[in-house]
Design a protein around this motif. Structure first.
Motif, mmCIF file in Angstrom:
data_model
loop_
_atom_site.group_PDB
_atom_site.id
_atom_site.type_symbol
_atom_site.label_atom_id
_atom_site.label_comp_id
_atom_site.label_asym_id
_atom_site.label_seq_id
_atom_site.Cartn_x
_atom_site.Cartn_y
_atom_site.Cartn_z
ATOM 1 N N ALA A 104 0.479 -1.395 -0.108
ATOM 2 C CA ALA A 104 0.424 0.056 -0.259
ATOM 3 C C ALA A 104 0.927 1.346 -0.312
ATOM 4 O O ALA A 104 0.618 1.941 -0.739
ATOM 5 N N LEU A 105 1.717 1.595 1.191
ATOM 6 C CA LEU A 105 2.747 2.699 0.979
ATOM 7 C C LEU A 105 3.878 2.947 -0.485
ATOM 8 O O LEU A 105 3.433 3.486 -1.109
ATOM 9 N N GLN A 106 3.680 1.115 -0.897
ATOM 10 C CA GLN A 106 4.546 1.336 -2.344
ATOM 11 C C GLN A 106 3.798 2.137 -3.315
ATOM 12 O O GLN A 106 3.653 3.252 -4.592
ATOM 13 N N ALA A 107 2.411 1.687 -3.368
ATOM 14 C CA ALA A 107 1.654 2.429 -4.154
ATOM 15 C C ALA A 107 1.190 3.576 -4.167
ATOM 16 O O ALA A 107 0.729 4.361 -4.993
ATOM 17 N N GLU B 17 3.492 12.225 -0.870
ATOM 18 C CA GLU B 17 4.735 13.306 0.144
ATOM 19 C C GLU B 17 4.380 11.771 1.200
ATOM 20 O O GLU B 17 5.421 11.732 2.710
ATOM 21 N N GLU B 18 2.867 11.875 1.533
ATOM 22 C CA GLU B 18 3.246 11.526 3.376
ATOM 23 C C GLU B 18 3.486 9.780 2.857
ATOM 24 O O GLU B 18 3.647 9.625 4.283
ATOM 25 N N ALA B 19 3.846 9.197 1.417
ATOM 26 C CA ALA B 19 3.467 7.920 1.919
ATOM 27 C C ALA B 19 4.935 7.442 2.271
ATOM 28 O O ALA B 19 5.745 7.129 2.989
ATOM 29 N N ALA B 20 6.044 8.941 1.610
ATOM 30 C CA ALA B 20 7.946 8.783 1.980
ATOM 31 C C ALA B 20 7.740 9.072 3.352
ATOM 32 O O ALA B 20 8.631 8.622 3.510
ATOM 33 N N THR B 21 7.353 10.042 3.895
ATOM 34 C CA THR B 21 7.422 10.661 5.139
ATOM 35 C C THR B 21 7.179 9.047 5.886
ATOM 36 O O THR B 21 8.244 9.171 6.640
ATOM 37 N N THR B 22 5.814 8.496 5.727
ATOM 38 C CA THR B 22 5.784 7.322 6.355
ATOM 39 C C THR B 22 6.411 5.812 6.301
ATOM 40 O O THR B 22 7.501 5.347 7.298
ATOM 41 N N ALA C 53 10.021 7.049 5.406
ATOM 42 C CA ALA C 53 11.287 7.147 6.479
ATOM 43 C C ALA C 53 11.589 6.698 7.839
ATOM 44 O O ALA C 53 12.091 6.233 8.525
ATOM 45 N N LYS C 54 9.902 6.879 8.253
ATOM 46 C CA LYS C 54 9.720 6.617 9.915
ATOM 47 C C LYS C 54 9.772 5.207 9.933
ATOM 48 O O LYS C 54 10.387 4.861 11.137
ATOM 49 N N LEU C 55 9.213 4.650 9.211
ATOM 50 C CA LEU C 55 8.897 2.756 9.105
ATOM 51 C C LEU C 55 10.646 2.527 8.454
ATOM 52 O O LEU C 55 11.100 0.645 9.698
ATOM 53 N N ARG C 56 11.344 2.542 7.486
ATOM 54 C CA ARG C 56 12.795 2.303 7.885
ATOM 55 C C ARG C 56 13.058 1.233 7.140
ATOM 56 O O ARG C 56 13.531 -0.125 7.462
ATOM 57 N N TRP C 57 12.312 0.624 6.281
ATOM 58 C CA TRP C 57 11.536 -0.736 5.873
ATOM 59 C C TRP C 57 12.361 -0.852 4.448
ATOM 60 O O TRP C 57 12.308 -0.632 3.425
ATOM 61 N N ALA C 58 14.226 -1.729 4.610
ATOM 62 C CA ALA C 58 15.029 -1.959 3.412
ATOM 63 C C ALA C 58 14.031 -2.222 2.177
ATOM 64 O O ALA C 58 14.217 -1.503 0.688
ATOM 65 N N ASP C 59 13.382 -3.061 1.833
ATOM 66 C CA ASP C 59 11.863 -3.479 1.152
ATOM 67 C C ASP C 59 11.576 -2.102 -0.006
ATOM 68 O O ASP C 59 11.198 -2.676 -0.840
ATOM 69 N N ALA C 60 11.334 -1.293 0.284
ATOM 70 C CA ALA C 60 11.321 0.008 -0.025
ATOM 71 C C ALA C 60 12.209 0.744 -0.583
ATOM 72 O O ALA C 60 11.493 1.950 -1.410
ATOM 73 N N LEU C 61 12.716 0.695 -1.083
ATOM 74 C CA LEU C 61 14.074 1.384 -1.668
ATOM 75 C C LEU C 61 14.029 1.462 -2.986
ATOM 76 O O LEU C 61 14.269 2.286 -2.908
ATOM 77 N N PRO C 62 13.894 0.726 -3.958
ATOM 78 C CA PRO C 62 13.965 0.476 -4.898
ATOM 79 C C PRO C 62 11.910 1.185 -5.410
ATOM 80 O O PRO C 62 12.729 2.919 -5.904
ATOM 81 N N ALA C 63 10.910 1.854 -4.592
ATOM 82 C CA ALA C 63 10.283 2.741 -4.875
ATOM 83 C C ALA C 63 10.574 4.340 -4.610
ATOM 84 O O ALA C 63 9.925 5.165 -5.289
ATOM 85 N N LEU C 64 11.199 3.991 -3.032
ATOM 86 C CA LEU C 64 11.930 5.162 -2.820
ATOM 87 C C LEU C 64 12.861 5.633 -3.828
ATOM 88 O O LEU C 64 12.484 6.957 -4.715
ATOM 89 N N LEU C 65 13.365 5.327 -4.258
ATOM 90 C CA LEU C 65 14.582 5.936 -4.993
ATOM 91 C C LEU C 65 14.018 6.070 -6.865
ATOM 92 O O LEU C 65 13.721 6.933 -7.207
ATOM 93 N N ARG C 66 13.211 5.643 -7.152
ATOM 94 C CA ARG C 66 12.114 6.089 -8.129
ATOM 95 C C ARG C 66 11.478 7.224 -7.652
ATOM 96 O O ARG C 66 11.417 8.876 -8.457
ATOM 97 N N ALA C 67 10.927 7.749 -6.648
ATOM 98 C CA ALA C 67 10.523 8.597 -5.620
ATOM 99 C C ALA C 67 11.036 9.291 -6.066
ATOM 100 O O ALA C 67 11.063 11.206 -5.959
ATOM 101 N N LEU C 68 12.869 10.291 -6.119
ATOM 102 C CA LEU C 68 13.202 10.651 -5.935
ATOM 103 C C LEU C 68 13.573 11.338 -7.164
ATOM 104 O O LEU C 68 13.551 12.589 -6.863
ATOM 105 N N SER C 69 13.219 11.080 -7.935
ATOM 106 C CA SER C 69 12.759 12.005 -9.222
ATOM 107 C C SER C 69 10.698 12.562 -10.000
ATOM 108 O O SER C 69 11.169 12.638 -10.739
#
Length: 342
Positions: free
Chosen positions: A208-211, A222-227, A229-245
């Motif tokens: 749900a957070l990745q979606a 923005e809120e998904a990325a903020t959440t 950041a709190k949870l620090r789940w490594a499996d979310a890294l690919p989705a977060l890297l896409r969100a950088l752009s």
């Protein structure tokens, strides 16, 4: 402590201040409102019945001022009166009552708010929920869960807030569903924020957070990325890297913050963060610099050194600090640093 009181009476009150009493009864509402201010400035609990009486004044500005001044008194009689004022026909009076109720701090005040959750007016339901949120009253959980299905988006958002503060694990499926499917962006965003209390990764929640990082509304992304950041789940890294752009700089900034906290995945993250150092907004560049310092990758040093010439003084200062952090980590690596370096 909230205490129940009998109906207040004005008999004998202000007998020692006859001039003020006359002004409070003056036909001119402006005179009454100014007299109300003088009354409230005395901060005398014995005179509270006068404020309660003025909350029923025929003049809306007088009622509104009384509603604002009642915020100083967390008592059953004042809370009941303010809850009733939420239904006032005048919007200013209703909002003043709502603002005062939002100042409540004692959980013992919560039960006086619960009946308002059954009001026919969405405004009343929403403001009662907002006042209950920080009280963390367990008795508010059941009605808040019911109001997650309310027809009004503001009510649903405030109900999410109550549930989020109480942090019941049994509510996770409901919050996850709202984050994915609620038609109102503000409700989806609130649901994502409420999910930040989860400690262990769960597949459905992570999905749900990745979606949500691809939601149509930038505030939800923005809120998904903020959440995350709190949870620090490594499996979310690919989705977060896409969100950088992301097209929204707010999303890029929060994604950079989240990536910087995933130190166990630093090897894949630093190049994407280094690319953000060329972002046109200084705030985004600052967050990227901070994240690179947190990752402590020696490979990022050339990029950080180039930022030493940035036009923004804060970016330059943060770059110096990040460089020191990376060099210090390289000189005395911890076990975490060695693992991150592969």
């Amino acid at each position: 402590m909230t205490t129940d009181l009998t109906e207040p009476r004005l008999d004998g009150l202000l007998d020692d201040q006859p001039a003020l009493r006359r002004r409070l009864r003056d036909p001119d509402p402006t005179v009454r409102r100014i007299a109300l201010l003088d009354l409230a400035d005395q901060e005398d609990e014995r005179l509270l019945p006068w404020l309660l009486e003025l909350l029923r004044d025929e003049s809306a500005p007088v009622r509104a001022e009384a509603g604002r001044r009642l915020a100083a008194w967390e008592r059953a009689d004042s809370i009941r009166a303010l809850v009733a004022a939420l239904d006032d026909a005048d919007a200013e009076v209703a909002e003043a009552a709502a603002e005062s109720l939002a100042e409540l701090k004692d959980p013992a005040s919560g039960p006086w708010l619960l009946p308002a959750l059954g009001s026919a007016r969405p405004f009343v339901r929403a403001r009662a929920l907002r006042s209950l949120r920080e009280l963390r009253l367990r008795a508010s959980l059941a009605p808040a869960l019911e109001l997650l299905d309310d027809a009004d988006a503001e009510v649903r958002r405030e109900a999410v807030g109550v549930v989020g503060w109480l942090k019941p694990r049994e509510a996770l499926p409901r919050l996850t569903a709202l984050a994915r499917k609620d038609p109102a962006p503000e409700v989806r965003r609130a649901a994502l924020a409420a999910l930040g209390f989860v400690e262990e990764p769960e597949a459905e929640l992570l999905a749900a957070l990745q979606a949500a990082l691809e939601d149509a509304a930038w505030s939800v992304r923005e809120e998904a990325a903020t959440t995350l950041a709190k949870l620090r789940w490594a499996d979310a890294l690919p989705a977060l890297l896409r969100a950088l752009s992301d097209a929204s700089w707010q999303v890029s900034l929060r994604a950079a913050r989240a990536v910087g906290r995933l130190q166990d995945a630093a090897g894949a993250a630093w190049p994407a963060l280094a690319a953000l150092l060329a972002h046109p907004l200084a705030n985004v560049r600052k967050e990227a610099v901070i994240a690179l310092g947190e990752l402590r990758r020696p490979e990022a040093l050339p990029a950080l050194e180039r930022v030493g010439q940035d036009a923004d003084p804060d970016v330059r200062k943060l770059a110096r600090l990040a460089i020191e952090t990376v060099r210090r980590a390289a000189a005395s690596p911890t076990d975490a640093d060695r693992a991150a370096a592969g």
